[in-house]
Write an enzyme that holds these catalytic residues in place. Structure first.
Site, PDB file in Angstrom:
ATOM      1  N   LYS A  29       7.981  -1.230  -1.625  1.00 16.63           N
ATOM      2  CA  LYS A  29       7.843  -0.145  -2.603  1.00 16.63           C
ATOM      3  C   LYS A  29       8.549   1.128  -2.162  1.00 16.63           C
ATOM      4  CE  LYS A  29       3.350   1.501  -1.007  1.00 16.63           C
ATOM      5  NZ  LYS A  29       3.721   2.808  -0.514  1.00 16.63           N
ATOM      6  N   THR A  30       8.568   1.405  -0.837  1.00 11.15           N
ATOM      7  CA  THR A  30       9.234   2.634  -0.380  1.00 11.15           C
ATOM      8  C   THR A  30      10.723   2.559  -0.707  1.00 11.15           C
ATOM      9  OG1 THR A  30       7.598   2.722   1.385  1.00 11.15           O
ATOM     10  CG2 THR A  30       9.415   4.245   1.558  1.00 11.15           C
ATOM     11  N   ASP A 214       3.553   7.996  -5.258  1.00 11.04           N
ATOM     12  CA  ASP A 214       3.328   6.813  -4.430  1.00 11.04           C
ATOM     13  C   ASP A 214       1.822   6.629  -4.221  1.00 11.04           C
ATOM     14  OD1 ASP A 214       3.812   4.707  -2.756  1.00 11.04           O
ATOM     15  OD2 ASP A 214       4.222   5.935  -0.991  1.00 11.04           O
ATOM     16  N   GLU A 215       1.394   5.416  -3.902  1.00 11.56           N
ATOM     17  CA  GLU A 215      -0.031   5.110  -3.628  1.00 11.56           C
ATOM     18  C   GLU A 215      -0.909   5.625  -4.771  1.00 11.56           C
ATOM     19  OE1 GLU A 215      -0.648   3.165  -1.361  1.00 11.56           O
ATOM     20  OE2 GLU A 215       0.562   3.519   0.424  1.00 11.56           O
ATOM     21  N   GLN A 245      -5.235  -2.547  -3.319  1.00 10.37           N
ATOM     22  CA  GLN A 245      -5.303  -1.812  -2.054  1.00 10.37           C
ATOM     23  C   GLN A 245      -5.992  -0.456  -2.224  1.00 10.37           C
ATOM     24  OE1 GLN A 245      -2.002  -2.259   0.893  1.00 10.37           O
ATOM     25  NE2 GLN A 245      -0.867  -2.980  -0.882  1.00 10.37           N
ATOM     26  N   ARG A 603      -1.880  -7.024   6.655  1.00 12.13           N
ATOM     27  CA  ARG A 603      -1.165  -6.281   7.717  1.00 12.13           C
ATOM     28  C   ARG A 603      -0.422  -7.256   8.632  1.00 12.13           C
ATOM     29  NH1 ARG A 603      -0.339  -2.756   5.102  1.00 12.13           N
ATOM     30  NH2 ARG A 603      -1.454  -3.931   3.543  1.00 12.13           N
TER      31      ARG A 603
END
Length: 669
Positions: A29-30, A214-215, A245, A603
């Protein structure tokens, strides 16, 4: 990841209207956000100064800014805003402080300042400061939901809420008098400003032509509204998030903001990023199967081209000590066998209390580790107190520093006196420190209090003069003795040992200042510059520590692990009442705990192990533990159970698919 996949390309190139990018864990996504910023500037002719990208942590913002810089030509990024929500709010307040009724150079209160002020108000109003943390969380929740004190009082449902609302009213009034804001105000104030002043909102809408968030699943009610107010007219924005998330409900985050978008912007374009570039297929299968137990508005399935991967191990240990020992030995052996650096290993847990025993085992085996979420040197109470004295010497107009030290040690100057002093200073347009010796203050305050204030100011003025004329380090050491800071520390520490440790920090800080002055080549550095340098150095060193990741096993809570990835991951304490946590079982908020387990699993890049203890010591007694229900929900064919050989024979017989059910049934007898 140099080339974008088709879904990512679609997300980057769509600029016709509002867009939601549902980005699964590890789906790049970044890259999408940074490429989109470059695309807007280079292909769509939107100048960088009109683009605003917001995220949640300074680290994420720095990383994003650095990555955008590599995609742009020199000068193309001039004026681009990449910041946290709170920084964006702070910039708005800095530009519009007059409209909000503040003086320039307002202070921002941190955790410690807030608690001290609330404690003071409660002491005065209710002759006791019991429950400061509870009141603080009430106020934080109200601010996140844009509820002002009057409304909080009108809607209070019980005596506790009523008390909190009254304290909230005093607290906001005092903050204003102190020319200060707290962290939650950085969002609340801009939202209220935009709602009350359409002309100010119009100005900011012209400044924000395209917005990226973002997020997005971590936004609370006030952050959602801030975004909505800024983008409503043009609807030129992209938000990126993952409902699976969302793990910050306790901080006011509302994953339902993703659904709210669809209602507020019916033409919303939704793109799913489901290809994962981080983990093996087996890890992703486990994550998908687990999270499928949560209700979903948007269905997505993560997939990967990284191969099927190692089986996922579930390790039963006889107690918490055996669990920590097992993890430490596994890491030690893997490190020796594979020659992998220790920084490739992460140990994740639900609560910080689980770390202590794990630390001891790692130390015992001489395994280096890094603990996330520890207290930085400059965040310690005694260091902050002293730095505030230094800051006030350097800049008498620093109201925040003044407020921090005026009663450390106690000088019997309460919040009512300070509120009156603050209001007087605001009317006169001067700092609180300067107002301490003004004749006019005598009309507002009893002479006892004006005398105490002016005595403090005279002392600090004299000290400032000593620093300028004599040895500043000796003057500062003298100050610590004069104010009997050691006596204050001893009276406010849990033991003599703790007090010695804290005083050690005080002398260490003064030595650090001395070293900074001595290292100055030209010998021209002033004490002011040395203090400024010290604060900055601490900030930069902390950033570097975060970024450089010295070799060591990474230990952190599941919450803190979000956004990170490691080749080897151990999730410890996979037990009922730990994960899911007891409070969430009682409150029936299991979905958030399941998302937390999902974050932990995703993770891992190659290797994942989950451990649980059969017995655990709690409040001095040993209790039997039930394995977490989340282990039940994983695809059993992908799990390898270990440690059952030490279990009673009924459990051994129930290996494989029925392993958990067998353990459960036996423990429930």
């Amino acid at each position: 990841m140099s080339r974008l996949n088709p879904r990512q390309q679609e997300a980057v190139h769509y600029i016709g209207g509002p867009m939601l990018v549902l980005a699964g864990a590890g789906s790049g996504k970044t890259s999408v956000i940074t490429r989109k910023i470059a695309y807007l500037i280079q292909q769509c002719g939107i100048r960088a100064q009109y683009i605003v990208a917001v995220t949640f942590t300074n680290k994420a913002a720095r990383e994003m800014k650095a990555r955008v810089a590599t995609l742009l030509k020199p000068g193309e990024g001039k004026g681009l805003t990449v910041s946290t929500f709170h920084n964006l709010g702070l910039n708005i307040i800095r530009k519009e402080y007059l409209k909000l009724g503040y003086k320039p150079g307002f202070s921002i209160f941190d955790e410690g300042d807030i608690k001290a002020l609330l404690g003071d108000i409660m002491q005065k109003e209710y002759s006791g400061d019991d429950g400061v943390d509870e009141i603080k969380s009430y106020i934080g929740a109200w601010k996140n939901d844009l509820i002002l004190p009057e409304e909080a009082l009108a809607t209070a449902r019980n005596p506790r809420e009523q008390t909190a609302a009254i304290v909230y009213m005093h607290y906001q009034r005092t903050l204003k008098a102190y020319n200060a804001v707290d962290f939650d105000d950085l969002i609340l104030l801009p939202v209220k400003l935009f709602q009350d002043h359409p002309e100010v909102l119009e100005k900011w809408r012209n400044r924000v032509r395209y917005m990226l968030v973002d997020e997005y699943q971590d936004t609370n009610a006030s952050q959602y509204l801030l975004v909505k107010l800024l983008v409503q007219e043009r609807a030129h924005f992209t938000v990126v998030g993952d409902d699976d998330q969302s793990i910050y409900a306790w901080r006011g985050a509302r994953p339902e903001n993703l659904m709210q978008l669809k209602e507020d912007f019916p033409s919303l374009q939704v793109v799913m990023l489901e290809q994962n570039y981080r983990s093996t297929s087996r890890i992703l299968k486990c994550a998908n199967v687990l999270i499928a137990n949560n209700p979903h508005v948007f269905q997505k399935q993560l997939w990967s081209e990284m191969g099927h991967g190692d089986p996922i191990r579930v390790i039963r240990c006889k107690n918490e000590e055996a669990e920590a020992e097992r993890i430490a030995l596994e890491i030690f052996t893997l490190h020796l066998r594979t020659q992998r650096p220790y920084s490739d290993f992460a140990i994740l847990y639900r609560g910080n209390f689980q770390a202590k025993l794990m630390e001891l085992k790692l130390q015992h085996h001489q395994i280096p580790y890094r603990l996330s979420g520890g207290t930085s040197f400059f965040a310690r109470q005694e260091v902050k107190d002293l730095m505030s004295y230094f800051r006030l010497l350097v800049n008498p107009d620093d109201d925040n520093a003044f407020l921090r030290v005026i009663n450390v040690p106690r000088r019997e100057i309460g919040s009512t006196t300070l509120e009156k002093l603050g209001n007087y200073a605001t009317e006169r347009g001067i700092s609180m420190y300067a107002a301490c010796e003004e004749i006019g203050l005598g009309e507002r305050l009893d002479s006892r209090y004006t005398e105490r204030l002016s005595r403090f100011k005279r002392y600090m003025d004299k000290l400032r003069q000593q620093c300028a004329e004599d040895d500043p380090i000796e003057a500062l050491r003298g100050m610590v003795m004069d104010i009997d800071y050691e006596g204050w520390i001893r009276g406010n520490s849990s033991s003599d040992k703790a007090a010695d440790y804290r005083m050690g920090n005080v002398w260490f800080l003064i030595d650090a200042l001395k070293n900074t002055l001595e290292k100055d080549e030209d010998g021209e550095m002033t004490i002011e510059e040395a203090i400024g340098k010290l604060v900055l150095r601490d900030m930069l060193e902390r950033q570097q520590e975060e970024e450089e990741g010295a070799d060591g096993v990474q230990m952190m809570t599941l919450h803190a692990s979000k956004g990170l990835e490691f080749p080897y991951v151990f999730i410890m304490g996979m037990e009922e009442e730990l994960l899911p946590h007891r409070s969430s079982i009682e409150a029936d908020t299991i979905e958030e705990e399941r998302r937390l387990a999902y974050v932990g699993i995703t993770r891992a890049r190659q290797n994942l192990a989950m451990t649980f203890a059969a017995k655990r010591k709690q409040y001095g007694e040993i209790i039997d533990c039930l394995p977490s229900r989340f282990l039940d929900e994983l695809p059993q064919e992908d799990l390898e159970w270990e440690g059952l050989e030490e279990a009673p024979k009924e459990v051994k017989a129930a290996r494989g698919n029925d392993a958990l059910a067998g353990i459960r049934a036996m423990l429930k007898r």
